[in-house]
Motif scaffolding. Structure first.
Motif, PDB file in Angstrom:
ATOM      1  N   ASP A 344      -5.668   6.688  -5.656  1.00 38.39           N
ATOM      2  CA  ASP A 344      -6.278   6.251  -6.898  1.00 38.39           C
ATOM      3  C   ASP A 344      -7.066   4.979  -6.622  1.00 38.39           C
ATOM      4  N   ALA A 345      -8.012   4.679  -7.505  1.00 42.80           N
ATOM      5  CA  ALA A 345      -8.984   3.612  -7.259  1.00 42.80           C
ATOM      6  C   ALA A 345      -8.365   2.229  -7.091  1.00 42.80           C
ATOM      7  N   LEU A 346      -7.192   2.024  -7.658  1.00 44.50           N
ATOM      8  CA  LEU A 346      -6.599   0.691  -7.663  1.00 44.50           C
ATOM      9  C   LEU A 346      -5.633   0.436  -6.508  1.00 44.50           C
ATOM     10  N   ASN A 347      -5.377   1.461  -5.693  1.00 45.71           N
ATOM     11  CA  ASN A 347      -4.378   1.307  -4.631  1.00 45.71           C
ATOM     12  C   ASN A 347      -4.856   1.773  -3.260  1.00 45.71           C
ATOM     13  N   PRO A 348      -5.911   1.154  -2.743  1.00 45.81           N
ATOM     14  CA  PRO A 348      -6.358   1.502  -1.391  1.00 45.81           C
ATOM     15  C   PRO A 348      -5.493   0.815  -0.342  1.00 45.81           C
TER      16      PRO A 348
END
Length: 393
Positions: A344-348
């Motif tokens: 998801d975009a917030l957890n790279p």
């Protein structure tokens, strides 16, 4: 700790070799283990000092219960898998660097020949476009990270190559056909070809342009039309990207003042990509903007200038925190967004290398935000921190 305790878990160490995080289970007395009441990990150096003062020369350390950084733990399958993934990423990043270097070399050659009045040959760009597409399909993250490295002096080359790459990535996200990706890549690489005939003093002016200078800059589209007309084998889609990336949906763009339905999908995409890459680049007259700040500007240009739905699609495609961008974590560390694929975009995964609290570079650490209590505080630009992240890419 009894003598029958599993020796596989324990290791005898001299007190001088103890470090913070080691789990002391017993002290050694003539090769016999004497359990200690306050067994546990060493939290402070004072504990080591006290052992020395009491004449203790050796202790028994529980390897399994010591902190991971002590180096006792064997690599798990997950660690091994992570190592292989990192090695693969490094290989793919090397390939990406090669592709981008070849792209800049080819464009540099073509710009020189175009300046001399020679016609552009499309065939070399077709091979380059295919390599770029393969790299995006294999590992877009690797190419994103490499393309984030920029210099002021090479702006025209890097901007052209990045626009091509972003168009391929965006087109893949929109599920366009491979043949279309190829034509878009070629159009992206050549989209600013007309600037070769613009006065360098105006093109690289550090201050605000006068109305006359801006009109002169706009002529690069007229020059592009002249150059393209002499180029055999350049598809209509590639030509459109060269000639439409400054058009606006309300008809106030240039060179043709096209409106809404007159601008095809690939033309609208090129408008978005061109602006985004320009905003996130350092120029002679401005510092690079963070992707998050650039997204805000893109959204402010809808729906009169840019296609609103396509802007939202582009933001989803690139990600709130794009690979290659800098972010600050909640613990004050700064790092490069390293991997985002399948997340998801917030957890790279973030490659941390700098501490805002200490104002200094730190030991590089990969932080997987899916497995950490940390979170991204904000996106940052290198100029705002006065640091050079390039050695860490």
């Amino acid at each position: 700790m009894s003598e029958s305790a599993s020796s596989a878990e324990l290791i005898k160490l001299p007190v001088s070799k103890l470090t913070l995080g080691m789990f002391v289970s017993a002290i050694d007395n003539n090769n016999k283990r004497l359990a200690v009441a306050n067994a546990g990990q060493i939290k402070h150096k004072d504990a080591i000092v006290r052992l020395t003062r009491h004449g203790v020369k050796f202790v028994w350390v529980d390897k399994e219960r010591s902190a991971p950084h002590c180096g006792f733990h064997k690599k798990s399958r997950e660690d091994a898998s992570s190592g292989k993934a990192l090695a693969l990423r490094e290989f793919q990043q090397h390939q990406a660097k090669t592709i981008l270097s070849e792209a800049k070399d080819l464009l540099r050659k073509v710009l020189s020949e175009t300046f001399e009045g020679k016609a552009i040959e499309v065939t070399p760009f077709e091979a380059l476009a295919d390599s770029m597409i393969e790299s995006v399909l294999l590992d877009a993250d690797a190419l994103k990270c490499v393309s984030a490295l920029r210099t002021k002096d090479a702006y025209l080359l890097e901007h052209s190559v990045n626009v091509a790459f972003l168009l391929v990535t965006f087109g893949k996200y929109l599920q366009l056909e491979r043949a279309e990706l190829r034509e878009m890549a070629i159009g992206g690489i050549l989209h600013d070809i007309g600037k070769i005939r613009i006065d360098n003093n105006v093109l690289h002016k550090p201050g605000k342009l006068t109305p006359e200078e801006f009109e002169h800059i706009k002529l690069h589209q007229t020059y592009a039309l002249e150059i393209i007309s002499q180029t055999q084998g350049l598809s209509q889609m590639s030509q459109d990207i060269c000639l439409m990336h400054h058009e606006k949906l309300d008809g106030r763009g240039y060179p043709r003042g096209l409106k809404e339905e007159q601008i095809p999908l690939h033309g609208r995409m090129s408008c978005i990509v061109d602006i985004f890459d320009a905003l996130t680049a350092t120029r002679c007259y401005k510092e690079a903007m963070s992707p998050a700040a650039a997204f805000k500007i893109l959204l402010s240009l809808t729906p009169f200038h840019l296609d609103q739905q396509l802007v939202y699609d582009f933001i989803r495609c690139v990600g709130v925190y794009p690979v290659g961008s800098l972010v600050e974590l909640s613990d004050g560390r700064v790092g490069i967004v390293w991997t985002a694929k399948g997340r998801d975009a917030l957890n790279p995964i973030v490659k941390c290398f700098y501490s805002l609290k200490s104002k200094c570079y730190i030991e590089v650490a990969m932080v997987d935000l899916l497995k950490s209590d940390l979170h991204i505080e904000r996106g940052v630009s290198p100029s705002s921190l006065d640091i050079d992240p390039s050695p860490f890419y």
